[in-house]
Design a protein around this motif. Sequence first.
Motif, short mmCIF file in Angstrom:
data_model
loop_
_atom_site.label_atom_id
_atom_site.label_comp_id
_atom_site.label_asym_id
_atom_site.label_seq_id
_atom_site.Cartn_x
_atom_site.Cartn_y
_atom_site.Cartn_z
N LYS A 65 2.69 1.77 -3.42
CA LYS A 65 1.79 2.30 -4.45
C LYS A 65 1.59 3.80 -4.26
CE LYS A 65 -0.77 -1.93 -5.59
NZ LYS A 65 -2.07 -2.65 -5.50
N LYS A 66 1.48 4.23 -2.98
CA LYS A 66 1.34 5.67 -2.69
C LYS A 66 2.62 6.43 -3.06
CE LYS A 66 -2.06 5.25 1.03
NZ LYS A 66 -2.30 5.34 2.50
N ASN A 67 3.77 5.74 -2.96
CA ASN A 67 5.05 6.37 -3.28
C ASN A 67 5.35 6.38 -4.78
OD1 ASN A 67 5.50 6.88 -0.61
ND2 ASN A 67 7.10 5.33 -0.32
N ARG B 80 11.34 5.68 -2.21
CA ARG B 80 10.43 6.27 -3.20
C ARG B 80 10.84 5.87 -4.61
NH1 ARG B 80 7.32 9.96 -0.77
NH2 ARG B 80 6.72 10.88 -2.75
N ASP C 10 0.83 -1.21 0.00
CA ASP C 10 0.00 0.00 0.00
C ASP C 10 0.86 1.26 0.00
OD1 ASP C 10 -2.59 1.34 0.22
OD2 ASP C 10 -1.95 1.88 2.23
N VAL C 11 1.93 1.26 0.83
CA VAL C 11 2.82 2.43 0.90
C VAL C 11 3.58 2.60 -0.41
CG1 VAL C 11 4.81 3.44 2.06
CG2 VAL C 11 3.06 2.28 3.40
N GLU D 118 7.20 14.39 4.41
CA GLU D 118 6.59 13.26 3.71
C GLU D 118 7.16 13.06 2.31
OE1 GLU D 118 4.95 15.64 5.25
OE2 GLU D 118 4.07 14.61 6.98
N GLU D 119 7.76 14.12 1.75
CA GLU D 119 8.25 14.05 0.37
C GLU D 119 9.75 13.79 0.28
OE1 GLU D 119 6.17 14.20 -2.21
OE2 GLU D 119 4.52 14.38 -0.77
#
Length: 357
Positions: free
Chosen positions: A19-21, A76, A16-17, A162-163
């Motif tokens: 895919k968000k990244n 990332r 899940d993480v 977060e980025e």
Amino acid sequence: FSDETNFKIFQSLLLDVYKKNGHAADVIQSCNNIVNATIDIYNFAISEMLPTPAKSHYVFNLRDISRVVTGCALLRKESTDTKKMFTKIWCHEVMRVFFDRLIDADDRNCAFEKLGSCIKTHFKDKIGDLFDDLAGSPGKLNYEKMNGLLFGSYFDMDTEYEERKYELVQNVVALRNLAYQCLEEYNSTHKTKMDIVLFEYALQHLNKICRVMSLPGGSALLVGMGGSGRQSLTQLAAAILNQSLFQPEITKNYGVNEFRDDLKIMLKEAGGYGKDTVFLFTEDQIKMEEFLQDIDCLLNLGEVPNIFQIDEKQEVLELVRLAAQGGNRNLDIPPLQVFQFFVNRCKLKLHLFLCFS
């Protein structure tokens, strides 16, 4: 939990993480490899690395799997040039979570062999080929040279937390230059100057400290002889990551009340204003046993029960109410829920660093 249950939980979280990244759909295989390999290392640790009176800290639990997966989740898409990068970050996180606790050369060598075995079994690669740049010569890779594998987010400090990119440190010289630059800035803004030489071993420990400070709720126990640089490297790491650092000044009349007043300042900084705050504490500052009890509460709960008086608690609620409401001024949530938001933010933003010999 069984290994199958652990796999399902951590695999779904990591996927899940990723895919968000921004990772592509084919990242699922890398997720499976990372989680399976981590569970394999964990089972090895709890069966082979058993605690003894001399190694009482050899205690491993499911939190260690979570820590490895959390570290790997920081990777990332922009920092991933090949699929081998997933293997490299997994090795780095396993080294930090499991290997850094090992104090015996035989234990380290045994664990290093297991690491190579896991890479071969789960990632279908050879540790010597994967880290040929660290080995120096074919077949000469060992535990000490693997400490040269560094990941960090300090080259990306201008972006939001977060980025930030958690990336492989390609050049140790770049890290050394950054550290000396931050050291110079620190000395220009503080009365107490730091005069330290950042040789390679010190840089490796600086990287470890920065990694812990970068993780939500990251805290560490730094063990070493007095004068070995535990406090200096912690202060420098906080400067590199632009985090507030607080160290209590223990005087003759310093007691529990004074200690808790200092804790309140830090808790308001971390939980109230949402700023990453480092609390540096040494064994020489343990004047009373209550100090350790309060630290234990902070590590486990994120707060010291009943530390705030009624008027102080009201002040804290006002500090975080808007954030707890998600920025919606028209929303009205119960005070208990607002305070729980404050406590949860303290857990994530307050980093405790204990320096013991």
